[in-house]
Design an enzyme around this catalytic site. Structure first.
Site, PDB file in Angstrom:
ATOM      1  NE  ARG A 180      23.539 -39.052  20.524  1.00 29.56           N
ATOM      2  CZ  ARG A 180      22.814 -38.902  21.569  1.00 29.56           C
ATOM      3  NH1 ARG A 180      21.601 -39.076  21.182  1.00 29.56           N
ATOM      4  NH2 ARG A 180      23.298 -38.628  22.741  1.00 29.56           N
TER       5      ARG A 180
ATOM      6  N   GLY B 113      29.956 -30.875  16.660  1.00 29.38           N
ATOM      7  CA  GLY B 113      29.095 -32.178  16.484  1.00 29.38           C
ATOM      8  C   GLY B 113      28.121 -32.274  17.757  1.00 29.38           C
TER       9      GLY B 113
ATOM     10  N   GLY C  85      38.170 -24.833  15.120  1.00 30.82           N
ATOM     11  CA  GLY C  85      38.353 -26.449  15.235  1.00 30.82           C
ATOM     12  C   GLY C  85      37.720 -27.012  13.837  1.00 30.82           C
TER      13      GLY C  85
ATOM     14  CB  THR D 227      16.267 -30.062  23.734  1.00 25.78           C
ATOM     15  OG1 THR D 227      17.170 -30.254  24.667  1.00 25.78           O
ATOM     16  CG2 THR D 227      16.324 -28.767  23.045  1.00 25.78           C
TER      17      THR D 227
ATOM     18  CG  PHE E 141      31.588 -22.671  24.004  1.00 27.38           C
ATOM     19  CD1 PHE E 141      31.814 -23.358  25.012  1.00 27.38           C
ATOM     20  CD2 PHE E 141      31.070 -23.357  22.833  1.00 27.38           C
ATOM     21  CE1 PHE E 141      31.309 -24.680  25.311  1.00 27.38           C
ATOM     22  CE2 PHE E 141      30.602 -24.649  23.165  1.00 27.38           C
ATOM     23  CZ  PHE E 141      30.676 -25.023  24.105  1.00 27.38           C
TER      24      PHE E 141
ATOM     25  CB  CYS F 148      22.827 -30.789  22.073  1.00 26.72           C
ATOM     26  SG  CYS F 148      22.464 -32.236  23.069  1.00 26.72           S
TER      27      CYS F 148
ATOM     28  CE  LYS G 140      19.479 -28.126  25.893  1.00 28.82           C
ATOM     29  NZ  LYS G 140      20.831 -27.896  26.437  1.00 28.82           N
TER      30      LYS G 140
HETATM   31  N1  NAD Z   1      22.922 -35.493  25.412  1.00 26.65           N
HETATM   32  C1  NAD Z   1      23.138 -34.318  25.890  1.00 26.65           C
HETATM   33  O1  NAD Z   1      24.132 -33.846  26.266  1.00 26.65           O
HETATM   34  C2  NAD Z   1      21.793 -33.405  26.239  1.00 26.65           C
HETATM   35  C3  NAD Z   1      22.066 -32.134  26.968  1.00 26.65           C
HETATM   36  C4  NAD Z   1      20.767 -31.582  27.083  1.00 26.65           C
HETATM   37  C5  NAD Z   1      19.833 -31.812  26.418  1.00 26.65           C
HETATM   38  N2  NAD Z   1      19.409 -33.114  25.645  1.00 26.65           N
HETATM   39  C6  NAD Z   1      18.106 -33.302  25.217  1.00 26.65           C
HETATM   40  O2  NAD Z   1      17.766 -34.422  26.088  1.00 26.65           O
HETATM   41  C7  NAD Z   1      16.848 -35.269  25.387  1.00 26.65           C
HETATM   42  C8  NAD Z   1      17.407 -36.615  25.510  1.00 26.65           C
HETATM   43  O3  NAD Z   1      18.722 -36.746  24.939  1.00 26.65           O
HETATM   44  P1  NAD Z   1      19.587 -38.018  25.264  1.00 26.65           P
HETATM   45  O4  NAD Z   1      21.081 -37.544  24.486  1.00 26.65           O
HETATM   46  O5  NAD Z   1      19.829 -38.319  26.575  1.00 26.65           O
HETATM   47  O6  NAD Z   1      19.106 -39.219  24.385  1.00 26.65           O
HETATM   48  P2  NAD Z   1      19.525 -40.445  24.244  1.00 26.65           P
HETATM   49  O7  NAD Z   1      19.142 -40.971  22.852  1.00 26.65           O
HETATM   50  O8  NAD Z   1      20.671 -40.985  24.855  1.00 26.65           O
HETATM   51  O9  NAD Z   1      18.289 -41.367  25.268  1.00 26.65           O
HETATM   52  C9  NAD Z   1      16.862 -41.439  25.026  1.00 26.65           C
HETATM   53  C10 NAD Z   1      16.369 -42.842  25.527  1.00 26.65           C
HETATM   54  O10 NAD Z   1      14.916 -42.594  25.440  1.00 26.65           O
HETATM   55  C11 NAD Z   1      14.439 -43.883  25.527  1.00 26.65           C
HETATM   56  N3  NAD Z   1      13.143 -43.872  24.853  1.00 26.65           N
HETATM   57  C12 NAD Z   1      12.493 -43.624  23.574  1.00 26.65           C
HETATM   58  N4  NAD Z   1      11.363 -43.688  23.614  1.00 26.65           N
HETATM   59  C13 NAD Z   1      10.967 -44.100  25.002  1.00 26.65           C
HETATM   60  C14 NAD Z   1       9.676 -44.191  25.725  1.00 26.65           C
HETATM   61  N5  NAD Z   1       8.502 -44.233  24.853  1.00 26.65           N
HETATM   62  N6  NAD Z   1       9.561 -44.548  27.016  1.00 26.65           N
HETATM   63  C15 NAD Z   1      10.438 -44.858  27.722  1.00 26.65           C
HETATM   64  N7  NAD Z   1      11.999 -44.475  26.979  1.00 26.65           N
HETATM   65  C16 NAD Z   1      12.033 -44.188  25.696  1.00 26.65           C
HETATM   66  C17 NAD Z   1      15.589 -44.470  24.311  1.00 26.65           C
HETATM   67  O11 NAD Z   1      15.568 -45.947  24.096  1.00 26.65           O
HETATM   68  C18 NAD Z   1      16.656 -43.895  24.969  1.00 26.65           C
HETATM   69  O12 NAD Z   1      17.366 -44.929  25.876  1.00 26.65           O
HETATM   70  C19 NAD Z   1      17.027 -34.758  23.926  1.00 26.65           C
HETATM   71  O13 NAD Z   1      15.942 -33.944  23.787  1.00 26.65           O
HETATM   72  C20 NAD Z   1      18.276 -33.940  24.103  1.00 26.65           C
HETATM   73  O14 NAD Z   1      18.064 -32.989  22.889  1.00 26.65           O
HETATM   74  C21 NAD Z   1      20.678 -33.734  25.638  1.00 26.65           C
END
Ligand code: NAD
Length: 445
Positions: A334, A263, A259, A121, A255, A266, A210
């Site tokens: 988180r 958190g 509550g 994102t 939604f 995102c 997004k």
């Molecule tokens: N978690 C969710 O529900 C969700 C949903 C939609 C979008 N997003 C978005 O997706 C993105 C990722 O979120 P997430 O929750 O999966 O993050 P996360 O922190 O779980 O995972 C990120 C991963 O990237 C790795 N990383 C960092 N730098 C790197 C590099 N240079 N090369 C290779 N790997 C590297 C980290 O070690 C980690 O394993 C964010 O932008 C988030 O906003 C998350």
């Protein structure tokens, strides 16, 4: 198709696993060597329903690879996904250092044309920044290799991530290039059989889609929490109000649960990041600021109720806490409301005895060992000798507990319910002092 995914987190790992499941060859690369090693040994770093067997079977079938070797990973796929974190910077804006680091890596090692897809994102305009980064590195290399930058935001919900990726509501793809459109259509064809879910648009609109989606959802929650606070003060029951408005199909039931605050990784960061983007372009995003402020206050709500019940004297009290993750079916802590509550309780001198079906290890990792936190093996054990029960997460297993047992275990029969799981009248009949969100505490107007 051959696909590379940078970042094996919630998004990268789930996306990689479902792409492998439908037959693509997927190479996952991460800078976290321990994570990569664990995955090779079948250890999945996160809890997500259905993910473990999916990862293991596709790894065994050879369709899913894990590596720390960025050069080999860049060589692997024509399609390169960026799915690394975009945490909030000190000022709330999205920190793009990980996204840009991946862009540099791809540009450094690419030996053939690449389609670089941003799944993280990222604020509007990041596509242009990533394009400039890749172009600059290629220019240094005196390379004229072709590349395209695509925005393909992810809409999965933690706790239902696998099914969301297998059966997405929509697949938003920001590109205006016809070749890229064809490749993306082929990549996602297995998820697009029932009806066409692909929505093509320009990169900036995809990036903003997004944020608009997450900010809309966060707005619904904060709106409902504000209604709950008003309901509490005017002597109305927010659960009746919820039913009353949800039946209007323009509003809907989704939604609008009141509550103890939202958190997760995102909503908080994405609302803050869009506020910041707005500031940068000279726009005052008043709704988003209010959404954020209402949520921050709501996360202190349970502590306020506890403090009021005990007349400001919570020092020395033992709190049984059910639910630590920011929502059920995940171990993600988180920005979880439970963290705000625990930290307020500790500052006031109380002790916490907590239970969560999945997030205990993560809690231990975050807080380490401390005398005022005991992680208990069961929800029953958490009650042992406690002065009150507090519920922060609506896990299924908390919905119909043995209330007689709860009463026996607690020093005083009092429950603070941050997720409105029980009926206030029945709780009163059972002899509990029961505090929920937006119900019952009436002040005569
Ligand atoms: N978690 C969710 O529900 C969700 C949903 C939609 C979008 N997003 C978005 O997706 C993105 C990722 O979120 P997430 O929750 O999966 O993050 P996360 O922190 O779980 O995972 C990120 C991963 O990237 C790795 N990383 C960092 N730098 C790197 C590099 N240079 N090369 C290779 N790997 C590297 C980290 O070690 C980690 O394993 C964010 O932008 C988030 O906003 C998350």
């Amino acid at each position: 198709m051959k696909v590379t995914v940078f970042g094996i987190g919630y998004v990268g790992l789930v996306q990689a696993a479902v792409l492998a499941e439908v037959g693509h060859d997927v190479c996952c690369v991460d800078v976290d060597a321990q994570k990569v090693e664990n995955l090779k040994n079948g250890l999945i770093p996160i809890y997500e329903p259905g993910l473990t067997p999916l990862v293991q079977s596709n790894y065994e079938a050879g369709r899913l690879l894990f590596t720390t070797d960025a050069k080999a990973a860049v060589e692997f796929g024509e399609i390169q996904f960026i799915a690394v974190g975009t945490p909030p910077d000190e000022d709330g804006s999205a920190d793009l250092q990980y996204v840009q680091a991946v862009a540099k890596t791809i540009a450094t090692y690419m030996q053939a044309p690449k389609i670089i897809i941003d799944k993280s994102t990222v604020p509007v305009g990041t596509g242009d920044k990533v394009e400039a980064t890749v172009a600059a590195v290629l220019a240094e290399r005196e390379s004229t290799l072709e590349f395209h930058i695509v925005s393909n935001p992810e809409f999965l919900k933690e706790g239902a991530a696998v099914s969301d990726c297998m059966r997405p509501d929509r697949i938003v793809i920001g590109t205006e290039n016809d070749h890229v459109k064809d490749v993306m259509t082929e990549l996602y064809a297995p998820f697009n059989r029932n009806h066409d879910r692909i929505i093509f648009m320009d990169v900036r609109s995809a990036e903003l889609t997004k944020y608009a989606a997450n900010c809309m959802l966060a707005t619904k929650i904060s709106f409902m929490n504000e209604m709950a606070n008003i309901a509490e003060m005017v002597g109305a029951d927010i659960e009746n109000v919820r039913n009353g408005i949800g039946s209007d199909e323009r509003i809907g039931y989704h939604f609008i649960y009141p509550g103890c605050g939202y958190g997760g990784s995102c909503f908080p960061k994405d609302v803050q990041a869009l506020v910041k983007t707005s500031e940068q372009i000279g726009y005052d995003s008043q709704i988003l600021k209010a959404v954020e402020a209402v949520n921050a206050k709501q996360k202190t709500k349970l502590f306020e109720l506890i403090n009021r019940h005990f007349n400001g004297d919570v020092a020395g009290k033992t709190v049984a806490l059910w639910g630590l993750s920011f929502k059920p079916k995940t171990d993600d802590m988180r920005e979880s409301s439970s963290r705000v509550l625990m930290e307020l309780l500790w500052a006031a001198g109380a002790k916490v005895q907590a239970f969560d079906p999945e997030a205990m290890e993560e809690t231990q990792r975050i807080y380490g060992s401390r005398p005022d936190l005991n992680l208990m093996g069961t929800k029953e054990a958490a009650l042992n000798g406690a002065d009150m029960l507090v519920i922060c997460t609506e896990w299924q297993s908390f919905r119909a507990p043995d209330f007689d047992m709860i009463k026996q275990q607690l020093a005083e029969p009092v429950i603070f319910d941050g997720r409105n799981l029980y009926d206030p009248q029945r709780m009163a009949d059972r002899g509990f002092s029961y505090y929920a969100i937006g119900r019952g505490l009436s002040i005569k107007l």
